[in-house]
Structures are given as C-alpha cells and as structure tokens.
Design an enzyme around this catalytic site. Structure first.
Site, PDB file in Angstrom:
ATOM      1  N   ASP A  99       0.852  -1.205   0.000  1.00 42.45           N
ATOM      2  CA  ASP A  99       0.000   0.000   0.000  1.00 42.45           C
ATOM      3  C   ASP A  99       0.880   1.244   0.000  1.00 42.45           C
ATOM      4  OD1 ASP A  99       0.281  -1.218   2.957  1.00 42.45           O
ATOM      5  OD2 ASP A  99       0.460   0.949   3.018  1.00 42.45           O
ATOM      6  N   ASP A 103       0.620   3.654   2.309  1.00 47.15           N
ATOM      7  CA  ASP A 103       0.491   4.246   3.636  1.00 47.15           C
ATOM      8  C   ASP A 103      -0.539   5.390   3.597  1.00 47.15           C
ATOM      9  OD1 ASP A 103       1.291   3.932   6.339  1.00 47.15           O
ATOM     10  OD2 ASP A 103       2.405   5.800   6.226  1.00 47.15           O
TER      11      ASP A 103
HETATM   12  N1  LIG Z   1       1.270   1.245   5.794  1.00 44.51           N
HETATM   13  C1  LIG Z   1       1.814   0.382   6.646  1.00 44.51           C
HETATM   14  N2  LIG Z   1       2.262   0.809   7.847  1.00 44.51           N
HETATM   15  C2  LIG Z   1       2.847  -0.074   8.706  1.00 44.51           C
HETATM   16  N3  LIG Z   1       2.976  -1.378   8.465  1.00 44.51           N
HETATM   17  C3  LIG Z   1       2.523  -1.839   7.285  1.00 44.51           C
HETATM   18  N4  LIG Z   1       2.496  -3.068   6.756  1.00 44.51           N
HETATM   19  C4  LIG Z   1       1.928  -2.994   5.545  1.00 44.51           C
HETATM   20  N5  LIG Z   1       1.558  -1.727   5.255  1.00 44.51           N
HETATM   21  C5  LIG Z   1       1.922  -0.983   6.333  1.00 44.51           C
END
Ligand SMILES: Nc1ncnc2[nH]cnc12
Ligand SMILES: CSC[C@H]1O[C@H](OP(=O)(O)O)[C@H](O)[C@@H]1O
Length: 306
Positions: free
Chosen positions: A224, A226
């Site tokens: 992703d 974030d």
């Molecule tokens: N955006 C994110 N923040 C922290 N850990 C993650 N693991 C997968 N995506 C994450």
C-alpha cells in the site's frame, strides 16, 4: 566439510510476515519448538527441504493464524530458537507500506537502513534484565554480505517468475509501533526524514539478530501507499490484503531461489562472516559483576558466556 543435505545443518532461517505463514511448496521434514530462556517462538519452527536436500527453518512471525500483534511478537524467543538450531543467517520477509511513488504495491524492496519508531516499548536486547551490559554495533543494521549475495538472486527470480515486479535496493525502512497505522502527518514526516517504506516488525528483530551474531537481511514487499498520498484514502487492512497473497506467492518462490545459495555460501565459511564475532568485545560489564545465572542465559545465544 559438512553437507547441507538431509542430515546436514540448517544454516538458513526464514521469518515469514503478514501473508507468509508457511513455505508450503517445500518438503516438510519436522516441526520443532525449543523452549528458550526467553520462552517459545511465535509458532513451532518447520524444518523443510529443497529438492537438493538443503534444509531451511521457518517461523511465522505473527503465528500461523496471525494471532500475535506486532508489539507482542516474542522476538527474543524467535531469534534464540533459530540460533539454537544452528541457523547462521536469517532472511526475514515483511509486508510494508510504501512512502515513495516509485515503490508500487507488489514491488520488492531490500533496505539498507532503519529508522526506529518503536523505542522503549518492546524488549529489544538479550541483555535486558540481566547483570550484563552489552552494546552491539548497529550503524549498518543489515548484513552487507548477505544483502550483496541475495540482491542479484532476488532480481533474477522476479524477472523470470514475476515480470513487472520491481526490486528496489538500498532503501530505508521506518519501523513504527502499531497496531494502528500512521496519520497523514506522520506519514509525511517519515518521507521528509528519508524513509522509503514502513512496517511494524523489523525491530527489534534486526537488533536481536545482531546481538545473536546472526546475519540478517530483510526482503520487504509493498502492499500500500500508507497515508501520505493526497487525494487517496489512507491505508487500511483491506487495502493491504489485496496484494498480500500475490506478494506471498512471489516471496515463496524468491525464498526457494535463495536458500540453496545462501546455505552454500555459509558452508564455504568465507562468504557470509559479518555476523560472527561481532559481539566478542561488546560487553562492558566487569566479569566479577556478571552473575552465573545471567551468563548461563546469554550462553544460549553467544559462546563468550560458556
Ligand atoms: N502502511 C503500513 N504501515 C505499517 N505497516 C505496514 N504493513 C503494511 N503496510 C503498512
Ligand atoms: C497486516 S498490515 C500491518 C502488519 O503487516 C506487517 O507485518 P510483517 O512485517 O510481519 O509482514 C507490518 O509490520 C504489520 O505488522
């Protein structure tokens, strides 16, 4: 010289993260669950074999049902248990958020640096709670030799097995305290700090691997963007899960492609040596102040206390 075959040593440990709960394409040989001075590992450890007979130890970081949250992973037990099996190098997998446009969900990242945002909350040293003070070198948090060995192998495997998936190297992973994801402001701050990817689990794992003199490298898979992207929804678990299965399938292939070469490099003994010996002069406590009980505990992971 020992052979890395059916009865040979298990030199490589794999720690699976979110989505990677087994190495199911390998032949399982046995399950072990050693009790360490720091308790039991997150899951029983599966020893499996490649077709060549080379063996690998696998532990699921959050348990095989993903029932351990990132702040409660028994990392000291995981590392100590792998060490007790004879493991010398750990290849850790992790699902991460991307803090950079060019690191797209589905891409692989092998980082070289870490920013610690977990400090003080998780037990992060084998020396904690003992009469012995030790300071590990952590300026280079990953094993340079292990990283140099695996980078071209991962690249080649992705080119043949997962075309279109990019490998990014020499990046910086921010390790945050969970379980909630970051705010938009935090996500932007990490970008300004130089973070490239973010997860909740590479610490204290990398620190403890260093203290146990194990070579450690991280293979991160982006799931992703974030929470920093303007006009896009911040990350949710549903978003992460979308890419998790594809990433895990690719990770299994990558793991299988690495284990043999890493095992052989370790057997040769002159290729990956940057873990061993690094703690020999790290203890500052006068020997007369080190209790027998604490020395016995630490001798589980380091030879200098035997
Ligand atoms: N955006 C994110 N923040 C922290 N850990 C993650 N693991 C997968 N995506 C994450
Ligand atoms: C399920 S999203 C957050 C979760 O995923 C990552 O786990 P891992 O590093 O074990 O793959 C991240 O670190 C969080 O623990």
């Amino acid at each position: 010289m020992a052979e890395a075959g059916q009865d040979g040593p298990v030199l490589v440990g794999v720690i699976g993260g979110s989505g990677l709960y087994n190495l199911e394409h390998l032949t399982p040989i046995k399950e072990v669950n050693p009790e360490t001075p720091w308790g039991f590992a997150s899951s029983p450890i599966t020893i499996s074999a490649l077709p060549s007979g080379v063996r690998v130890a696998f532990v699921a970081r959050h348990g095989t049902a993903h029932n351990i949250n990132p702040s409660s992973v028994p990392t000291r037990a995981n590392i100590a248990a792998l060490k007790s099996l004879g493991v010398k190098a750990i290849i850790a997998f992790s699902a991460v958020g991307s803090l950079r446009e060019e690191i797209r969900p589905g891409d692989f990242v092998i980082p070289s640096q870490i920013i610690d945002r977990t400090k003080g909350i998780r037990p992060s040293s084998f020396f904690e709670g003992t009469s012995i003070v030790g300071h590990a070198m952590f300026g280079e948090p990953f094993s340079g030799q292990l990283v140099s060995l695996i980078e071209p192998l991962v690249k080649k495997e992705l080119e043949t097995e997962a075309p279109g998936v990019q490998l990014h190297t020499d990046k910086c992973v921010v390790v945050m305290e969970g379980p909630q994801f970051s705010t938009r402001a935090e996500s932007n701050m990490y970008r300004a700090w130089g973070g490239d990817i973010i997860n909740m689990s590479t610490l204290p794992e990398a620190k403890l691997a260093r203290e146990a003199e194990l070579s450690y490298a991280l293979i991160a898979t982006a799931t992703d963007y974030d929470s920093w992207r303007v006009g896009e929804e911040p990350v949710t678990v549903a978003e992460v899960i979308k890419t998790l299965k594809t990433n895990a399938d690719a990770s299994r292939k990558v793991a299988a492609a690495l284990i043999e070469d890493v095992s052989n490099a370790l057997l040769k003994g002159d290729v990956i040596t940057d873990g061993e010996g690094s703690m020999r002069y790290s203890v500052i406590t006068h020997e007369s102040s080190q209790t027998e009980e604490d020395k016995k505990k630490l001798s589980y992971i380091l030879p200098y206390f035997s």
